[in-house]
Design a protein around this motif. Structure first.
Motif, PDB file in Angstrom:
ATOM      1  N   LEU A 102      36.199  37.432 -91.371  1.00 15.53           N
ATOM      2  CA  LEU A 102      35.082  36.497 -91.243  1.00 15.53           C
ATOM      3  C   LEU A 102      34.654  35.953 -92.609  1.00 15.53           C
ATOM      4  O   LEU A 102      34.344  34.761 -92.745  1.00 15.53           O
ATOM      5  CB  LEU A 102      33.914  37.181 -90.547  1.00 15.53           C
ATOM      6  CG  LEU A 102      34.120  37.450 -89.051  1.00 15.53           C
ATOM      7  CD1 LEU A 102      33.012  38.340 -88.507  1.00 15.53           C
ATOM      8  CD2 LEU A 102      34.163  36.131 -88.273  1.00 15.53           C
ATOM      9  N   PHE A 103      34.609  36.803 -93.625  1.00 11.82           N
ATOM     10  CA  PHE A 103      34.273  36.324 -94.965  1.00 11.82           C
ATOM     11  C   PHE A 103      35.305  35.300 -95.464  1.00 11.82           C
ATOM     12  O   PHE A 103      34.947  34.295 -96.090  1.00 11.82           O
ATOM     13  CB  PHE A 103      34.198  37.490 -95.954  1.00 11.82           C
ATOM     14  CG  PHE A 103      32.860  38.178 -95.987  1.00 11.82           C
ATOM     15  CD1 PHE A 103      31.690  37.440 -96.144  1.00 11.82           C
ATOM     16  CD2 PHE A 103      32.759  39.557 -95.888  1.00 11.82           C
ATOM     17  CE1 PHE A 103      30.450  38.072 -96.196  1.00 11.82           C
ATOM     18  CE2 PHE A 103      31.523  40.193 -95.932  1.00 11.82           C
ATOM     19  CZ  PHE A 103      30.364  39.445 -96.076  1.00 11.82           C
ATOM     20  N   LEU A 159      29.661  45.047 -91.654  1.00 11.72           N
ATOM     21  CA  LEU A 159      29.886  45.714 -92.930  1.00 11.72           C
ATOM     22  C   LEU A 159      29.012  46.950 -93.084  1.00 11.72           C
ATOM     23  O   LEU A 159      27.889  46.994 -92.605  1.00 11.72           O
ATOM     24  CB  LEU A 159      29.587  44.730 -94.073  1.00 11.72           C
ATOM     25  CG  LEU A 159      29.807  45.224 -95.503  1.00 11.72           C
ATOM     26  CD1 LEU A 159      31.282  45.559 -95.735  1.00 11.72           C
ATOM     27  CD2 LEU A 159      29.320  44.177 -96.497  1.00 11.72           C
ATOM     28  N   ASN A 160      29.531  47.941 -93.776  1.00 15.14           N
ATOM     29  CA  ASN A 160      28.749  49.149 -94.065  1.00 15.14           C
ATOM     30  C   ASN A 160      29.208  49.715 -95.405  1.00 15.14           C
ATOM     31  O   ASN A 160      30.279  50.306 -95.500  1.00 15.14           O
ATOM     32  CB  ASN A 160      28.922  50.183 -92.955  1.00 15.14           C
ATOM     33  CG  ASN A 160      28.067  51.424 -93.199  1.00 15.14           C
ATOM     34  OD1 ASN A 160      27.052  51.364 -93.898  1.00 15.14           O
ATOM     35  ND2 ASN A 160      28.479  52.549 -92.642  1.00 15.14           N
ATOM     36  N   LEU A 161      28.385  49.529 -96.459  1.00 11.76           N
ATOM     37  CA  LEU A 161      28.676  50.041 -97.793  1.00 11.76           C
ATOM     38  C   LEU A 161      27.792  51.248 -98.058  1.00 11.76           C
ATOM     39  O   LEU A 161      26.566  51.140 -98.107  1.00 11.76           O
ATOM     40  CB  LEU A 161      28.393  48.969 -98.868  1.00 11.76           C
ATOM     41  CG  LEU A 161      29.610  48.202 -99.400  1.00 11.76           C
ATOM     42  CD1 LEU A 161      30.175  47.331 -98.302  1.00 11.76           C
ATOM     43  CD2 LEU A 161      29.216  47.359-100.605  1.00 11.76           C
ATOM     44  N   SER A 162      28.409  52.407 -98.234  1.00  8.41           N
ATOM     45  CA  SER A 162      27.635  53.620 -98.476  1.00  8.41           C
ATOM     46  C   SER A 162      27.205  53.686 -99.943  1.00  8.41           C
ATOM     47  O   SER A 162      27.601  52.861-100.771  1.00  8.41           O
ATOM     48  CB  SER A 162      28.457  54.853 -98.108  1.00  8.41           C
ATOM     49  OG  SER A 162      29.618  54.931 -98.906  1.00  8.41           O
ATOM     50  N   THR A 179      32.550  50.203-105.969  1.00 12.22           N
ATOM     51  CA  THR A 179      33.737  49.385-106.296  1.00 12.22           C
ATOM     52  C   THR A 179      34.399  48.851-105.026  1.00 12.22           C
ATOM     53  O   THR A 179      35.572  48.471-105.052  1.00 12.22           O
ATOM     54  CB  THR A 179      34.756  50.228-107.088  1.00 12.22           C
ATOM     55  OG1 THR A 179      35.129  51.380-106.301  1.00 12.22           O
ATOM     56  CG2 THR A 179      34.174  50.687-108.419  1.00 12.22           C
ATOM     57  N   HIS A 180      33.651  48.794-103.944  1.00 10.81           N
ATOM     58  CA  HIS A 180      34.211  48.336-102.662  1.00 10.81           C
ATOM     59  C   HIS A 180      34.682  46.880-102.780  1.00 10.81           C
ATOM     60  O   HIS A 180      34.007  46.047-103.392  1.00 10.81           O
ATOM     61  CB  HIS A 180      33.138  48.470-101.575  1.00 10.81           C
ATOM     62  CG  HIS A 180      33.689  48.365-100.175  1.00 10.81           C
ATOM     63  ND1 HIS A 180      34.012  47.165 -99.606  1.00 10.81           N
ATOM     64  CD2 HIS A 180      33.962  49.324 -99.250  1.00 10.81           C
ATOM     65  CE1 HIS A 180      34.471  47.378 -98.374  1.00 10.81           C
ATOM     66  NE2 HIS A 180      34.450  48.680 -98.141  1.00 10.81           N
ATOM     67  N   PRO A 181      35.857  46.541-102.190  1.00  7.56           N
ATOM     68  CA  PRO A 181      36.364  45.158-102.303  1.00  7.56           C
ATOM     69  C   PRO A 181      35.465  44.108-101.654  1.00  7.56           C
ATOM     70  O   PRO A 181      35.573  42.919-101.980  1.00  7.56           O
ATOM     71  CB  PRO A 181      37.730  45.223-101.589  1.00  7.56           C
ATOM     72  CG  PRO A 181      37.694  46.464-100.751  1.00  7.56           C
ATOM     73  CD  PRO A 181      36.820  47.418-101.472  1.00  7.56           C
ATOM     74  N   ALA A 182      34.570  44.511-100.739  1.00  7.99           N
ATOM     75  CA  ALA A 182      33.707  43.535-100.067  1.00  7.99           C
ATOM     76  C   ALA A 182      32.473  43.178-100.891  1.00  7.99           C
ATOM     77  O   ALA A 182      31.697  42.301-100.482  1.00  7.99           O
ATOM     78  CB  ALA A 182      33.275  44.081 -98.708  1.00  7.99           C
ATOM     79  N   ALA A 220      27.850  35.738-100.245  1.00  9.48           N
ATOM     80  CA  ALA A 220      27.045  35.406 -99.068  1.00  9.48           C
ATOM     81  C   ALA A 220      25.564  35.257 -99.442  1.00  9.48           C
ATOM     82  O   ALA A 220      24.872  34.335 -98.971  1.00  9.48           O
ATOM     83  CB  ALA A 220      27.221  36.473 -97.992  1.00  9.48           C
ATOM     84  N   CYS A 221      25.079  36.144-100.299  1.00  7.58           N
ATOM     85  CA  CYS A 221      23.682  36.058-100.728  1.00  7.58           C
ATOM     86  C   CYS A 221      23.449  34.812-101.584  1.00  7.58           C
ATOM     87  O   CYS A 221      22.408  34.140-101.458  1.00  7.58           O
ATOM     88  CB  CYS A 221      23.296  37.317-101.502  1.00  7.58           C
ATOM     89  SG  CYS A 221      23.251  38.810-100.475  1.00  7.58           S
ATOM     90  N   ALA A 222      24.433  34.505-102.441  1.00  4.58           N
ATOM     91  CA  ALA A 222      24.309  33.304-103.271  1.00  4.58           C
ATOM     92  C   ALA A 222      24.313  32.052-102.398  1.00  4.58           C
ATOM     93  O   ALA A 222      23.552  31.096-102.649  1.00  4.58           O
ATOM     94  CB  ALA A 222      25.457  33.253-104.276  1.00  4.58           C
ATOM     95  N   LEU A 223      25.170  32.046-101.355  1.00  2.00           N
ATOM     96  CA  LEU A 223      25.206  30.912-100.436  1.00  2.00           C
ATOM     97  C   LEU A 223      23.869  30.763 -99.715  1.00  2.00           C
ATOM     98  O   LEU A 223      23.307  29.651 -99.622  1.00  2.00           O
ATOM     99  CB  LEU A 223      26.342  31.105 -99.418  1.00  2.00           C
ATOM    100  CG  LEU A 223      26.435  30.076 -98.295  1.00  2.00           C
ATOM    101  CD1 LEU A 223      26.766  28.695 -98.864  1.00  2.00           C
ATOM    102  CD2 LEU A 223      27.470  30.494 -97.257  1.00  2.00           C
TER     103      LEU A 223
END
Length: 794
Positions: free
Chosen positions: A609-610, A636-639, A644-647, A654-657
């Motif tokens: 989707l990204f 998405l789920n970043l712990s 260093t997660h690729p997402a 997405a936040c900048a957009l």
């Protein structure tokens, strides 16, 4: 005690391995002048060697035999599994019982008791199955063929080439007479056999690849004589036990040429003998060594045949034997019905095909097409030979037999097909027949692909216009490869797909349209969109085909339809390709976008989707990109420890957009970020970026913009700030649970970053002080670490 080490030495030294040759020991014990006492000595010695554990087996194996998974033994035949294996000395031991005292045998090789008619022969048994003479009065010899040929080899080895030649001619005449009888017998029962749809192998021990090499012996004996290599020995054979002068029997008294037909020579007889042996239907033996020997002997014999220059007499022989092989049923490897595990005729048939093609093309193609069969790989094979019980019951149904040379055999089958394709260029009817044979008989996708490539090269080899008929054959073979490998793994699959599109392009626009219309039977959705449709719509293809605007649009329409079908079938992997292919058609593009939205909830990952969202922004659809980005955030789920997660870059994008679109969009995306991201450093990075500029500064001109920085004390940034502080607190406790002294300095730096975030809140200083105090109290046992904390933060 000395013999066993000697055996081991010989067995492991290839230059000594000739001592284990069956033919060597057969020649020794079949010496016409070997005394009975000498035979007894040899017999005792051979039996002694034969009983040694390391004695090599005749088929090259040694040790426990591997179980034959393809042909399990029936319950009622236990003796078969316990049968002793034949060693390299077994035949010689058995041959010790043979002698040279048979009256007819002596007559064949030493006496001139017959003329051109058989009426003078007192022991004529003409007309019966074991006739001593044929209708012309020429002598026959009905002994087991390998044994009889071993006699020929022994005579030559011991210096009696003329006698060996006479016996060889008698054996060949016997084989030819048996051929005629077999053909007549088959003609009487042909309808019955074809109706039953079954066949059998009449000779379980084939002559080509046999340990005694009977056909090779006959061929070399006849050919060497025909070339004048053997002028006759200086002595003749006297069974009284002495060697006499050649003067006692002049060659002209019994010239071997008496037993040749008009116009026949020793060379033609040698060639005919080789054709008889090579065309014999025989069972593939067990064991790697024995199977390799069959292939090796066949190739050696064919190499010798190719040295013989064809003339009219030989062409006549070829025609005669080719017709017999086609009609001889179970006696021929090219009969109408074939036993499942017969040795294939591909290599032999290729030789016959190339030899006959200039003289009788129809017969050449009949032979080659009949030889294309490989029934051992057929799912449903015809009934087998009842004379070999362990070849009837298959307790482990396995399509692939224990044929160690199967790869080589399939390569030879492919070579035969390629030879026919090359010869049939320009002949549509023959090409169609060869194509049908390939599609029916070749089971290897790799070999069919090779044939397709060969046909393509031949069709496009000339500088002039390509051979369209052969190109279509190439395309048909390529389509079959696509269908065969669609649901199976093949490391060359991507190459195959690209090649097929190239081939279809050479055939024409209708071929490209056809493969796109039926893509689901040929390609995976990913292949269809990323390779097929993309290549079809490329400028290179348009230029290559010289398409006008109308043809271009029709082809593009088919490609867009394919892309949408693939996107619906596999949205995860095909949506982006479908959007790209449909860019120039508004309706198709909207349809593709809707497919993405429908699949986004459950069928697609955040990565996909990204990727599509970034594509939408690049194409100038920021709101659609924003929509897809919010859908991606939901997956998405970043712990806390995935800094260093690729997402992370996608989240920041997405936040900048959202920030660029305006306050409302940013307000909508921050709750999704807070829910999905638990990593403190990522949250603090987002928070810092949001406070640097005013939301909507780079938004569309139609949108209103307040021009003010957003407050950290109000939503949505307050929610993000609280989440970031909470993430730092949780991460701190998580890290302290299993921290080691070597990470203390790194931890202090982490707390320094946390303090920067705390201080962004109005009461941040107080919160951070309380936080540090809590750490000192909870982790007071970690004295050295807490001392470092006091030094830095008080």
């Amino acid at each position: 005690s000395v013999i066993c080490p000697l055996f081991l030495f010989i067995f492991h030294n290839s230059h000594c391995f000739s001592l284990f040759s069956c033919t060597l020991w057969m020649c020794i014990v079949l010496n016409p002048h070997c005394k009975s006492e000498q035979k007894c000595v040899w017999l005792r010695q051979l039996r002694r060697w034969n009983s040694i554990d390391v004695c090599p087996w005749e088929d090259g194996n040694h040790g426990n035999e591997l179980p034959n998974l393809t042909h399990a033994l029936p319950h009622g035949n236990p003796d078969l599994s316990s049968r002793p294996h034949r060693t390299v000395f077994t035949r010689a031991i058995e041959a010790c019982d043979l002698h040279w005292q048979d009256t007819h045998l002596q007559r064949v090789i030493t006496h001139d008791l017959c003329t051109h008619t058989h009426t003078h022969c007192p022991h004529d048994n003409h007309g019966s199955g074991g006739a001593l003479f044929d209708a012309r009065g020429w002598p026959l010899w009905h002994e087991h063929v390998p044994t009889a040929c071993a006699r020929v080899d022994a005579l030559r080895s011991h210096g009696y080439p003329r006698e060996a030649l006479r016996l060889a001619i008698a054996i060949v005449n016997t084989l030819k007479r048996q051929q005629q009888k077999q053909l007549q017998l088959l003609r009487n029962h042909k309808k019955e056999l074809l109706h039953k749809g079954m066949t059998s192998v009449t000779n379980m021990e084939g002559w080509v690849g046999h340990p005694l090499d009977p056909i090779g012996t006959l061929f070399s004996t006849l050919l060497d004589t025909g070339r004048g290599d053997e002028e006759g020995g200086n002595a003749f054979l006297d069974f009284s036990g002495s060697v006499s002068s050649a003067k006692r029997l002049e060659p002209h008294l019994f010239p071997a040429q008496h037993f040749l037909d008009d116009g026949q020579s020793f060379v033609t007889l040698a060639v005919e003998t080789a054709l008889i042996g090579l065309g014999q239907q025989r069972v593939m033996p067990d064991g790697l060594y024995a199977q390799e020997k069959v292939c090796r002997n066949e190739e050696q014999l064919l190499a010798k045949l190719q040295e013989v220059e064809l003339n009219d007499a030989l062409v006549k022989i070829f025609r005669k034997q080719a017709v017999f092989l086609l009609e001889a049923g179970p006696y021929s490897g090219l009969g109408e019905l074939l036993y499942r595990e017969s040795v294939p005729m591909h290599t032999f048939a290729k030789y016959l095909f190339t030899s006959l093609l200039p003289h009788d093309a129809e017969l050449a193609y009949k032979i080659a097409l009949r030889a294309m069969r490989l029934p051992v790989l057929e799912t449903t094979a015809p009934s087998g030979d009842l004379s070999r019980p362990h070849h009837i019951v298959s307790m482990v149904p396995n399509r692939y037999p224990r044929w160690f040379t199967l790869s080589h055999i399939e390569s030879q089958q492919c070579e035969l097909a390629s030879t026919m394709l090359t010869a049939a260029k320009g002949d549509g009817r023959k090409l169609e027949t060869v194509l049908e044979s390939i599609q029916k008989n070749i089971h290897s996708s790799s070999h069919i692909f090779k044939l397709a490539q060969d046909a393509f090269k031949i069709a496009t080899l000339m500088d002039s216009l390509p051979d369209l008929t052969l190109l279509k054959v190439s395309l048909e073979l390529g389509l079959q490869v696509m269908r065969m490998t669609l649901s199976t793994l093949n490391w060359r699959r991507r190459e195959m797909v690209r090649w097929l599109v190239t081939c279809a392009t050479e055939v024409g626009v209708y071929a490209l349209d056809s493969i796109m219309q039926s893509w689901f039977t040929l390609f995976t959705p990913t292949e269809a969109t990323s390779i097929v449709a993309t290549t079809v719509m490329s400028n290179t293809t348009i230029v290559r085909l010289h398409l006008d605007c109308h043809q271009q649009e029709n082809l593009a329409s088919s490609a867009r339809t394919l892309a949408l079908q693939c996107a619906m079938k596999d949205p995860q992997n095909c949506s982006l390709s479908a959007l790209t292919l449909c860019e120039k058609d508004h309706i198709a593009f909207e349809t593709a976008y809707q497919i993405v939205l429908d699949a986004a909830v459950t069928g697609m990952s955040y990565t996909q989707l990204f990727t599509i969202a970034r594509y939408m922004e690049h194409r100038g659809y920021p709101m659609r990109a924003y929509k897809l980005a919010t859908l991606a955030m939901a997956h998405l789920n970043l712990s806390y420890n995935q800094d260093t997660h690729p997402a992370i870059n996608d989240v920041l994008w997405a936040c900048a957009l959202s920030h660029s679109l305006g306050k409302n969009e940013l307000s909508a995306v921050i709750p999704l970020v807070v829910k999905s991201v638990k990593c403190a450093t990522v949250l603090s990075d987002i928070l810092r970026r949001c406070t640097l500029t005013t939301p909507g500064m780079v938004a569309l001109h139609s949108r209103r913009n307040s021009g003010k920085l957003m407050s950290l004390d109000k939503a949505p940034l307050r929610q993000l700030l609280d989440a970031t502080i909470g993430a730092y607190i949780n991460t701190t406790h998580s890290r302290l649970t299993h921290i080691s002294p070597r990470h203390y300095s790194e931890f202090i730096e982490f707390l320094s970053k946390a303090r920067e975030t705390f201080l962004m809140a109005q009461d941040g200083h107080i919160q951070f002080t309380q936080f540090i105090d809590n750490l000192k109290q909870i982790y007071k046992g970690k004295k050295k670490l807490m001392m470092l904390v006091r030094e830095r933060f008080g």
